[in-house]
Structures are given as C-alpha cells and as structure tokens.
Design a protein around this motif. Structure first.
Motif, short mmCIF file in Angstrom:
data_model
loop_
_atom_site.label_atom_id
_atom_site.label_comp_id
_atom_site.label_asym_id
_atom_site.label_seq_id
_atom_site.Cartn_x
_atom_site.Cartn_y
_atom_site.Cartn_z
N PHE A 1 38.13 33.02 27.24
CA PHE A 1 38.09 33.64 28.57
C PHE A 1 36.95 34.65 28.63
CE2 PHE A 1 42.48 32.58 27.64
CZ PHE A 1 42.95 32.01 28.81
N GLU A 2 36.46 34.88 29.86
CA GLU A 2 35.49 35.95 30.09
C GLU A 2 36.14 36.98 31.01
OE1 GLU A 2 30.98 35.59 30.92
OE2 GLU A 2 31.87 35.95 32.90
N PHE A 3 36.20 38.23 30.54
CA PHE A 3 36.82 39.31 31.31
C PHE A 3 35.73 40.24 31.84
CE2 PHE A 3 39.88 38.07 27.99
CZ PHE A 3 40.96 37.72 28.80
N LEU A 4 35.89 40.67 33.08
CA LEU A 4 34.93 41.57 33.72
C LEU A 4 35.50 42.99 33.76
CD1 LEU A 4 32.26 41.94 35.32
CD2 LEU A 4 33.59 41.52 37.40
N PHE A 5 34.66 43.95 33.38
CA PHE A 5 35.00 45.37 33.48
C PHE A 5 33.94 46.03 34.36
CE2 PHE A 5 37.18 43.99 29.74
CZ PHE A 5 38.30 44.80 29.63
N ASP A 6 34.39 46.80 35.35
CA ASP A 6 33.44 47.41 36.30
C ASP A 6 34.00 48.77 36.73
OD1 ASP A 6 32.27 48.10 38.98
OD2 ASP A 6 31.15 46.25 38.61
N SER A 7 33.20 49.82 36.55
CA SER A 7 33.64 51.16 36.94
C SER A 7 32.86 51.70 38.14
CB SER A 7 33.48 52.12 35.75
OG SER A 7 32.11 52.19 35.34
N SER A 8 32.16 50.81 38.86
CA SER A 8 31.35 51.25 39.99
C SER A 8 32.19 51.64 41.20
CB SER A 8 30.37 50.14 40.39
OG SER A 8 31.08 49.01 40.88
N GLY A 9 33.47 51.23 41.22
CA GLY A 9 34.33 51.52 42.37
C GLY A 9 34.42 50.37 43.34
N VAL A 10 33.62 49.33 43.13
CA VAL A 10 33.64 48.17 44.02
C VAL A 10 34.92 47.35 43.82
CG1 VAL A 10 32.44 46.03 44.62
CG2 VAL A 10 31.13 48.08 44.06
N ILE A 11 35.42 47.32 42.56
CA ILE A 11 36.60 46.52 42.22
C ILE A 11 37.70 47.46 41.76
CG2 ILE A 11 37.46 44.61 40.81
CD1 ILE A 11 34.51 43.91 40.25
N PRO A 12 38.96 47.26 42.22
CA PRO A 12 40.07 48.09 41.73
C PRO A 12 40.18 47.99 40.21
CG PRO A 12 40.77 46.79 43.62
CD PRO A 12 39.41 46.28 43.23
N PRO A 13 40.51 49.08 39.54
CA PRO A 13 40.55 49.06 38.07
C PRO A 13 41.70 48.22 37.53
CG PRO A 13 41.45 51.11 38.91
CD PRO A 13 40.89 50.38 40.10
N GLY A 14 41.57 47.79 36.27
CA GLY A 14 42.67 47.12 35.60
C GLY A 14 43.73 48.13 35.21
N LYS A 15 44.83 47.63 34.65
CA LYS A 15 45.94 48.53 34.30
C LYS A 15 46.46 48.19 32.91
CE LYS A 15 47.46 48.82 39.13
NZ LYS A 15 48.56 48.48 40.07
N ILE A 16 46.90 49.21 32.21
CA ILE A 16 47.61 49.04 30.94
C ILE A 16 48.92 49.78 31.07
CG2 ILE A 16 47.61 49.49 28.47
CD1 ILE A 16 44.56 49.34 28.54
N LYS A 17 50.03 49.05 30.94
CA LYS A 17 51.35 49.64 31.13
C LYS A 17 52.15 49.57 29.84
CE LYS A 17 51.82 49.00 36.11
NZ LYS A 17 52.79 48.68 37.19
N GLU A 18 53.11 50.48 29.72
CA GLU A 18 54.01 50.48 28.57
C GLU A 18 55.00 49.32 28.69
OE1 GLU A 18 53.88 52.47 25.95
OE2 GLU A 18 52.19 53.63 26.74
N GLY A 19 55.37 48.75 27.55
CA GLY A 19 56.38 47.69 27.54
C GLY A 19 55.92 46.47 28.28
N LYS A 20 56.89 45.79 28.90
CA LYS A 20 56.59 44.54 29.60
C LYS A 20 55.77 44.81 30.86
CE LYS A 20 58.77 40.10 30.49
NZ LYS A 20 57.93 39.43 29.49
N GLY A 21 56.04 45.93 31.51
CA GLY A 21 55.17 46.41 32.58
C GLY A 21 54.96 45.46 33.74
N GLU A 22 56.04 44.84 34.23
CA GLU A 22 55.89 43.95 35.38
C GLU A 22 55.37 44.73 36.58
OE1 GLU A 22 56.19 40.81 35.61
OE2 GLU A 22 57.36 40.14 33.88
N GLU A 23 54.40 44.14 37.28
CA GLU A 23 53.87 44.78 38.48
C GLU A 23 54.85 44.61 39.63
OE1 GLU A 23 49.24 45.38 39.00
OE2 GLU A 23 49.80 43.30 39.14
N SER A 24 55.14 45.69 40.32
CA SER A 24 56.00 45.62 41.49
C SER A 24 55.18 45.18 42.70
CB SER A 24 56.63 47.00 41.77
OG SER A 24 55.62 47.93 42.14
N LEU A 25 55.88 44.82 43.77
CA LEU A 25 55.20 44.44 45.01
C LEU A 25 54.37 45.61 45.53
CD1 LEU A 25 54.73 42.38 47.27
CD2 LEU A 25 56.82 43.22 48.38
N LEU A 26 54.87 46.84 45.35
CA LEU A 26 54.14 48.02 45.80
C LEU A 26 52.82 48.16 45.07
CD1 LEU A 26 54.32 50.46 47.69
CD2 LEU A 26 55.40 51.73 45.83
#
Length: 256
Positions: free
Chosen positions: A72-97
């Motif tokens: 895989f190729e992963f993109l990292f960008d801190s310019s503000g154009v793209i929302p940042p990625g996330k690192i969560k504790e545990g299983k860390g399922e993303e909620s709808l919110l």
C-alpha cells in the motif's frame, strides 16, 4: 446506512496487537489520512531446482507456498488541505459523529494565515513507523497488525517501509510524505496446522497416545493402510504394539 446516505467514506484502519495470537483487543488503531488509491497482492511458490549434469533443464520440486504479501501507499499531509489521520486507543471504532466531522473539515475553505508556520509532517510519519515496526523488548518481536478496509482483512507483519518526502517548507522541513509499505501475512502455528491438515503419509508425524488408542488404528488413520503398524512399532523400538502407555510419544515415519 446513514453514513452511506451522507456519502461518508470508511477509512482504512490498521489495528496493532500485543501478541501473535490476536486474542486480546488491539492496543492502538490507526485510521489513515487518505485511503490508498490502489493496492497490490503478491502470491508465490518456492521450488527446489534439481538439474542433472549435462542437461539443459531442471526438475522443479515443490518446497512451500509463500505467505501473501500486500503493498500500500499511504499519504501524509500537514498542509491543512486534507483532514488529519487518527490514532485511537484500543479498537477505536469511529462513530458517525467522527465521520461527519471529517466531512465538515474537508469542505471548510482553506484559511491562509500569512504569518503562521505550517506544521512539519515528520512527527506523524515517525509515530506511524513506530507503531508498525516498533520492537517490543519483552516479546522480542515487532508489531502484529491487522489491516481492515471494506471486505479486505489481513493479519500481518510489516516487511518493509519506504518513505518519500515530496513537499517542503521554506526551511526545508517536509509537510507531505508518501509511505510505501509491504505487509506479509502471518498465522498462528496451531491454526496453520488445523487449516493445512497435514495428514500426508509422505510426512513424518508424531502422536501422543491417549486412553484406548491402538497402534493399528493410528497407523490406519495416518497411512490409510493398517499394514504399516508393524513398521511403526519397529521404528519406535516397541517390544509390543498391543498396549500403548497414555502420554507415550509415537513417531510415524514417512512411507517410502
């Protein structure tokens, strides 16, 4: 259902596990900043090549089937154009919110602050690298990972990582990076044996005798032929094959 109607895209996630059994919950979950545009899978077979002297060809003898590899190729960008990625504790399922928040961040107009310095991306890339290939001094192992994206799932280890920085601030520090990763499938040894069910009579087997086990029946189960039980008795130095001791280790040599 609601997320589908809103056009919310599920982000690829990488779960980081503390042990090879994958029985405990993940310690961390990485949600990538941008889903990869593509990925490639590699499957291979190893052969032992035997070539007689004076011949122009070789005879291929099967050695093993290699574990699946995924790149895989992963993109990292801190310019503000793209929302940042996330690192969560545990299983860390993303909620709808969380997912709705990602959409609102993505459609916000870019606010240019002429005197503000854009954050460099090095910290995010280093944390990603540490989670994927960090060495555990207690287990003497690198991370055990599970990649989840749509219907694709892979229990794996990181095989290699290549980082390419492509956009920079005036001081030379990077604000964009492409990280190419290759993961190799891993499977618990006991589960592997259960899946492969290696009962071929061409392989050496070992059995531990249980109550009411009979050598004749064990030989028939492995060789599909009861007549080999005398050979098994000889190979194990048995003076008698009628009674087996509970817990006795018995070797069943390959058929020649």
């Amino acid at each position: 259902m609601i997320s589908g109607l809103l056009g919310i895209i599920d982000k690829m996630r990488i779960e980081v596990f503390p042990t090879k059994e994958y029985t405990e919950p993940p310690s961390k979950t990485i949600f990538v900043q941008v889903n990869p545009e593509k990925y490639s899978l590699r499957h291979g077979v190893d052969f032992n090549e035997e070539q007689a002297l004076g011949t122009s060809g070789s005879s291929l003898k099967f050695n093993r089937i290699n574990s699946e590899e995924a790149s895989f190729e992963f993109l990292f960008d801190s310019s503000g154009v793209i929302p940042p990625g996330k690192i969560k504790e545990g299983k860390g399922e993303e909620s709808l919110l969380d997912k709705v928040s990602d959409i609102t961040d993505a459609i916000k107009p870019a606010m240019v602050k002429p005197f503000a310095e854009v954050e460099a991306i090095e910290k995010e890339v280093e944390e990603f690298k540490k989670l994927l290939m960090g060495y555990n001094g207690e287990t003497h192992e690198t991370s055990f990972l599970r990649i989840l994206w749509g219907g694709y799932s892979l229990d794996c280890r990181l095989k290699n990582m290549e980082i390419e920085y492509t956009l920079f601030r005036k001081d030379g520090r990077p604000i964009r990076a492409k990280v190419n990763c290759t993961f190799k499938k891993t499977i618990d040894y006991n589960l592997m044996l259960a899946v492969e069910n290696k009962t071929s009579p061409d392989l050496t087997h070992q059995r531990t005798a249980k109550m009411n086990d009979r050598l004749l029946l064990l030989a028939e189960d492995i060789y599909q032929n009861e007549n080999y039980y005398i050979d098994v008795a000889k190979a194990n130095g048995m003076l008698t094959f009628r009674n087996l001791d509970i817990g006795q280790k018995i070797q069943f040599p390959p058929v020649k």
